[in-house]
Motif scaffolding. Sequence first.
Motif, PDB file in Angstrom:
ATOM      1  N   MET A  66     -20.971  35.500 -58.853  1.00  0.00           N
ATOM      2  CA  MET A  66     -21.359  35.462 -57.744  1.00  0.00           C
ATOM      3  C   MET A  66     -21.037  36.615 -56.814  1.00  0.00           C
ATOM      4  N   CYS A  67     -19.956  37.416 -57.175  1.00  0.00           N
ATOM      5  CA  CYS A  67     -19.735  38.601 -56.502  1.00  0.00           C
ATOM      6  C   CYS A  67     -20.664  39.556 -56.441  1.00  0.00           C
ATOM      7  N   ILE A  68     -21.459  39.658 -57.573  1.00  0.00           N
ATOM      8  CA  ILE A  68     -22.517  40.799 -57.749  1.00  0.00           C
ATOM      9  C   ILE A  68     -23.586  40.480 -56.931  1.00  0.00           C
ATOM     10  N   ARG A  69     -23.749  39.292 -56.481  1.00  0.00           N
ATOM     11  CA  ARG A  69     -24.918  38.980 -55.581  1.00  0.00           C
ATOM     12  C   ARG A  69     -24.576  39.147 -54.154  1.00  0.00           C
ATOM     13  N   ASP A  70     -23.280  39.127 -53.903  1.00  0.00           N
ATOM     14  CA  ASP A  70     -22.636  39.156 -52.597  1.00  0.00           C
ATOM     15  C   ASP A  70     -22.000  40.448 -52.126  1.00  0.00           C
ATOM     16  N   ARG A  71     -22.527  41.552 -52.604  1.00  0.00           N
ATOM     17  CA  ARG A  71     -22.018  42.850 -52.452  1.00  0.00           C
ATOM     18  C   ARG A  71     -22.149  43.131 -50.872  1.00  0.00           C
ATOM     19  N   ASN A  72     -23.248  42.987 -50.406  1.00  0.00           N
ATOM     20  CA  ASN A  72     -23.436  43.522 -49.044  1.00  0.00           C
ATOM     21  C   ASN A  72     -23.073  42.322 -47.983  1.00  0.00           C
ATOM     22  N   SER A  73     -22.446  41.471 -48.365  1.00  0.00           N
ATOM     23  CA  SER A  73     -22.013  40.404 -47.194  1.00  0.00           C
ATOM     24  C   SER A  73     -20.557  40.253 -47.496  1.00  0.00           C
ATOM     25  N   ARG A  74     -20.178  39.153 -46.439  1.00  0.00           N
ATOM     26  CA  ARG A  74     -18.812  38.903 -46.747  1.00  0.00           C
ATOM     27  C   ARG A  74     -18.461  38.233 -48.051  1.00  0.00           C
ATOM     28  N   HIS A  75     -17.339  38.733 -48.686  1.00  0.00           N
ATOM     29  CA  HIS A  75     -17.405  38.539 -50.157  1.00  0.00           C
ATOM     30  C   HIS A  75     -16.681  36.979 -50.245  1.00  0.00           C
ATOM     31  N   VAL A  76     -17.258  36.257 -51.405  1.00  0.00           N
ATOM     32  CA  VAL A  76     -16.962  35.049 -51.419  1.00  0.00           C
ATOM     33  C   VAL A  76     -15.164  35.123 -51.997  1.00  0.00           C
ATOM     34  N   SER A  77     -14.674  36.132 -52.319  1.00  0.00           N
ATOM     35  CA  SER A  77     -13.239  36.274 -52.632  1.00  0.00           C
ATOM     36  C   SER A  77     -12.560  36.103 -51.233  1.00  0.00           C
ATOM     37  N   ASP A  78     -12.964  36.539 -50.147  1.00  0.00           N
ATOM     38  CA  ASP A  78     -12.479  36.634 -49.019  1.00  0.00           C
ATOM     39  C   ASP A  78     -12.223  35.210 -48.488  1.00  0.00           C
ATOM     40  N   LEU A  79     -13.441  34.342 -48.741  1.00  0.00           N
ATOM     41  CA  LEU A  79     -13.439  32.859 -48.254  1.00  0.00           C
ATOM     42  C   LEU A  79     -12.626  32.317 -49.237  1.00  0.00           C
ATOM     43  N   ILE A  80     -12.395  32.379 -50.496  1.00  0.00           N
ATOM     44  CA  ILE A  80     -11.369  31.680 -51.266  1.00  0.00           C
ATOM     45  C   ILE A  80     -10.150  32.019 -50.825  1.00  0.00           C
ATOM     46  N   LEU A  81      -9.927  33.288 -50.642  1.00  0.00           N
ATOM     47  CA  LEU A  81      -8.397  33.602 -50.037  1.00  0.00           C
ATOM     48  C   LEU A  81      -7.731  32.962 -48.964  1.00  0.00           C
ATOM     49  N   GLU A  82      -8.808  32.780 -48.102  1.00  0.00           N
ATOM     50  CA  GLU A  82      -8.409  31.758 -46.739  1.00  0.00           C
ATOM     51  C   GLU A  82      -7.944  30.439 -47.314  1.00  0.00           C
ATOM     52  N   VAL A  83      -8.383  29.846 -48.231  1.00  0.00           N
ATOM     53  CA  VAL A  83      -8.206  28.612 -48.643  1.00  0.00           C
ATOM     54  C   VAL A  83      -7.140  28.519 -49.810  1.00  0.00           C
ATOM     55  N   ILE A  84      -6.999  29.549 -50.575  1.00  0.00           N
ATOM     56  CA  ILE A  84      -6.148  29.614 -51.719  1.00  0.00           C
ATOM     57  C   ILE A  84      -5.631  30.826 -51.523  1.00  0.00           C
ATOM     58  N   PRO A  85      -4.456  31.032 -50.683  1.00  0.00           N
ATOM     59  CA  PRO A  85      -3.701  32.466 -50.674  1.00  0.00           C
ATOM     60  C   PRO A  85      -3.346  32.925 -52.098  1.00  0.00           C
ATOM     61  N   GLU A  86      -2.973  32.230 -53.054  1.00  0.00           N
ATOM     62  CA  GLU A  86      -2.529  32.584 -54.224  1.00  0.00           C
ATOM     63  C   GLU A  86      -3.466  32.887 -55.121  1.00  0.00           C
ATOM     64  N   PHE A  87      -5.039  32.964 -54.821  1.00  0.00           N
ATOM     65  CA  PHE A  87      -6.007  33.447 -55.415  1.00  0.00           C
ATOM     66  C   PHE A  87      -5.664  34.613 -56.306  1.00  0.00           C
ATOM     67  N   ASP A  88      -5.895  34.816 -57.500  1.00  0.00           N
ATOM     68  CA  ASP A  88      -5.819  35.818 -58.717  1.00  0.00           C
ATOM     69  C   ASP A  88      -7.003  36.560 -58.905  1.00  0.00           C
ATOM     70  N   PHE A  89      -7.186  37.495 -58.391  1.00  0.00           N
ATOM     71  CA  PHE A  89      -8.500  38.381 -58.574  1.00  0.00           C
ATOM     72  C   PHE A  89      -8.640  38.933 -60.011  1.00  0.00           C
ATOM     73  N   TYR A  90      -7.441  38.818 -60.772  1.00  0.00           N
ATOM     74  CA  TYR A  90      -7.658  39.367 -62.252  1.00  0.00           C
ATOM     75  C   TYR A  90      -7.240  38.372 -63.248  1.00  0.00           C
ATOM     76  N   GLY A  91      -7.039  37.166 -62.651  1.00  0.00           N
ATOM     77  CA  GLY A  91      -6.753  36.113 -63.656  1.00  0.00           C
ATOM     78  C   GLY A  91      -7.414  34.619 -63.366  1.00  0.00           C
ATOM     79  N   ILE A  92      -6.401  33.870 -63.510  1.00  0.00           N
ATOM     80  CA  ILE A  92      -6.998  32.267 -63.677  1.00  0.00           C
ATOM     81  C   ILE A  92      -6.415  31.676 -62.318  1.00  0.00           C
TER      82      ILE A  92
END
Length: 85
Positions: free
Chosen positions: A11-37
């Motif tokens: 998902m991230c590869i296709r989203d490089r030029n826009s707001r990252h999906v990870s930013d959206l996930i972080l808003e909802v799940i503050p404990e989101f782990d970029f490098y784990g599960i």
Amino acid sequence: EIRLSLVGSEMCIRDRNSRHVSDLILEVIPEFDFYGITIVTKVQWDNILTKSQSDGCTCKEIIAEAVPWAAKCFETNDVFTIIGM
């Protein structure tokens, strides 16, 4: 125990030029782990979906691609996991 997982890098590869999906996930799940599960509950997923539909969110299409997959996961599971981004 069987876990269904959504690998975020695709998902991230296709989203490089826009707001990252990870930013959206972080808003909802503050404990989101970029490098784990990260475990995602139905309530969290529903919040991600809602936020992705707001005006100005450029990752609507990417989240929409995951909707059928997530729905299938939640038919038999209480959570799914995201493995890094």
